[in-house]
Design an enzyme around this catalytic site. Structure first.
Site, mmCIF file in Angstrom:
data_model
loop_
_atom_site.group_PDB
_atom_site.id
_atom_site.type_symbol
_atom_site.label_atom_id
_atom_site.label_comp_id
_atom_site.label_asym_id
_atom_site.label_seq_id
_atom_site.Cartn_x
_atom_site.Cartn_y
_atom_site.Cartn_z
ATOM 1 C CD GLN A 139 -45.118 24.730 7.939
ATOM 2 O OE1 GLN A 139 -45.396 25.806 8.425
ATOM 3 N NE2 GLN A 139 -44.464 24.608 6.811
ATOM 4 C CD GLU A 163 -47.471 21.984 2.435
ATOM 5 O OE1 GLU A 163 -46.618 21.119 2.213
ATOM 6 O OE2 GLU A 163 -47.190 23.179 2.623
ATOM 7 C CD GLU A 197 -38.370 24.249 4.682
ATOM 8 O OE1 GLU A 197 -38.426 23.140 4.116
ATOM 9 O OE2 GLU A 197 -39.214 25.142 4.483
ATOM 10 C CE LYS A 252 -42.254 27.897 0.810
ATOM 11 N NZ LYS A 252 -42.401 28.336 2.228
ATOM 12 N NE ARG A 286 -45.503 29.700 0.259
ATOM 13 C CZ ARG A 286 -45.011 30.805 0.827
ATOM 14 N NH1 ARG A 286 -44.375 31.695 0.082
ATOM 15 N NH2 ARG A 286 -45.126 31.023 2.124
ATOM 16 C CB SER A 287 -49.556 25.577 2.980
ATOM 17 O OG SER A 287 -49.633 26.965 3.196
ATOM 18 C CE LYS A 339 -41.501 21.661 2.648
ATOM 19 N NZ LYS A 339 -41.274 22.874 3.449
HETATM 20 P P1 PGA Z 1 -46.286 27.818 3.544
HETATM 21 O O1 PGA Z 1 -45.608 26.452 3.998
HETATM 22 O O2 PGA Z 1 -46.568 27.729 2.109
HETATM 23 O O3 PGA Z 1 -47.533 27.879 4.410
HETATM 24 O O4 PGA Z 1 -45.304 28.909 3.892
HETATM 25 C C1 PGA Z 1 -44.596 25.827 3.285
HETATM 26 C C2 PGA Z 1 -43.259 25.915 3.995
HETATM 27 O O5 PGA Z 1 -43.147 26.544 5.067
HETATM 28 O O6 PGA Z 1 -42.279 25.399 3.494
HETATM 29 ZN ZN ZN Z 2 -40.853 26.112 5.302
#
Ligand code: PGA
Ligand code: ZN
Length: 429
Positions: free
Chosen positions: A165, A207, A287, A339, A368-369, A390
């Site tokens: 990712q 992102e 991660e 988060k 978040r994305s 991050k």
């Molecule tokens: P997400 O991605 O907000 O789509 O979960 C961010 C991450 O996985 O750290």
């Molecule tokens: Zn993640």
């Protein structure tokens, strides 16, 4: 004595993917007010608190949040007007009690978090402080976090074009925040030039990182290393590679399915592949190397690598104290991604960060994305002295809003501002 809540407004706004989300405005009796917007994930963990969406295909393709907004105005507001809350903790406890479910599925974690964050913002305004000064966090120092910044985006954020990712960098050689941004700028620009030259550029992922056309997952490490070198920087010493594998996204029936590489791997084989990448490239942090359901792989991997690199649990812990406690006990990782909307209140988030720090773990505060222009997390990172942030890439305003907010905080702190690199021991150092 804190001012009473006078009214709460909530309405639909849109996130960086153009999806509906909630903005909440909190009015206090004396005229002060606070505002917050909630973000939304795409590669969400199984154990996250529930994001309430209407699921009516005729309204924004099922993504509208009208019920969550009604819950704020019709269920939460009357209770908060009746009860005089005196602190963030009291407010959040009340919200948790009012919801009454384990995963905030009655009112929706998006509804609850919008109110919780807006309250924090209104209290900062009432106290005449910046949010980072006003948040009720325990810390030794205000620390400007070391950024973790995406260069290439894959997985659920680029239609599965690359299985992994996030390919990010951590400027571990930077002495200041601005030096870190300059290194990042150079690497990001050089990566773009390489992709253009090789005709591999397909656009930007969710992102803001490049969405490239690659023939294998490993090819990305080679290009990223080349970009760091072309920027005149030394991989590992000045700029290191950091990965979010988000492995749950390609884990099925106890196997890891790497579509791009046309390979299906057992946990053991996948772990060996990760180990070979760690040997061959200047990777300092990883991660979600495994699915949140593949616990024994987490344990074995951490026992092999935890003194050399940072191993972050995101989907594994979902900012949940109890899950973190188990992870600390069983040594499943050595760091946790934080988060706010995975758990749903400011107080629970602060408690989770504190638990991690007390256990000698390094929390990484994360966006978040699906993001908004809200900069709450920049303040959260400084307020808690977490040490890392991050946010995604070094492009697109919903990302830059957070990086820019750190610069404002740095100016406000003046010579009190300490950059994480000098004050925090990271596992790879
Ligand atoms: P997400 O991605 O907000 O789509 O979960 C961010 C991450 O996985 O750290
Ligand atoms: Zn993640």
């Amino acid at each position: 004595m804190v001012e009473k809540i006078k009214a709460i407004d909530a309405y639909t706004v849109f996130d960086s993917r153009g999806f509906p989300t909630i903005e909440c405005l909190m009015y206090l009796d004396g005229g002060h007010q606070g505002r917050a917007m909630v973000p939304s994930g795409a590669s969400t963990g199984t154990f996250e608190a529930l994001e309430l969406r209407d699921r009516d295909p005729s309204k924004f393709g099922g993504k509208s949040v009208y019920q969550a907004i009604r819950n704020i105005k019709e269920v939460i507001q009357p209770v908060l007007l009746r009860n005089e809350v005196k602190s963030q903790h009291e407010l959040d406890d009340l919200l948790i009690e009012l919801d009454g479910t384990e995963n905030k599925s009655r009112l929706g974690a998006n509804a609850i978090l919008a109110v919780s964050m807006a309250y924090a913002s209104s209290i900062a305004s009432y106290r005449g402080l910046s949010l980072f000064e006003s948040l009720p966090a325990k810390r030794d120092n205000y620390i400007l976090p070391l950024p973790e910044i995406q260069i290439f985006g894959g997985g659920a954020h680029s239609a599965g074009r690359i299985d992994i990712q996030d390919f990010m960098i951590i400027c571990n050689g930077a002495g200041t925040l601005m030096e870190c941004y300059e290194m990042t700028f150079k690497v990001y620009q050089e990566a773009g030039k390489i992709l253009k030259r090789e005709n591999r550029l397909a656009g930007l992922a969710d992102e803001g990182g490049y969405w490239p056309v690659f023939d294998s997952n490993e090819a990305v490490f080679q290009i990223l290393t080349e970009a760091i070198l072309q920027a005149g920087l030394t991989p590992g010493r000045e700029v290191s590679i950091s990965l979010d594998i988000a492995a749950s996204e390609f884990y099925d029936k106890n196997q890891y399915h790497l579509k791009l590489d046309n390979r299906v791997l057992s946990s053991h084989e996948f772990s060996a592949l990760l180990g070979s990448w760690l040997e061959d490239y200047a990777i300092c942090s990883i991660e979600d190397p495994f699915s949140e359901h593949d616990i024994s792989s987490w344990r074995q991997f951490t026992s092999a690598w935890s003194d050399k690199i940072q191993i972050i649990g995101d989907d594994l812990f979902v900012t949940h104290r109890k899950r973190l406690e188990n992870g600390i006990r069983d040594r499943l990782a050595n760091s946790i991604l934080i988060k706010l909307n995975q758990i749903g209140t400011v107080s629970e988030t602060l408690a989770c960060i504190e638990d991690a720090i007390n256990a000698g773990w390094r929390p990484v505060i994360s966006a978040r994305s699906g993001e908004t222009e809200d900069t709450f997390i920049s303040h959260l990172a400084v307020a808690t002295g977490a040490g890392q942030l991050k946010v995604g890439s070094f492009a697109r305003s919903e990302r830059m809003a957070k990086w820019n907010e750190l610069l404002r905080i740095e100016r406000k702190l003046s010579d009190q501002a300490k950059f994480a690199n000098d004050y925090i021991q990271f596992p790879w150092q």
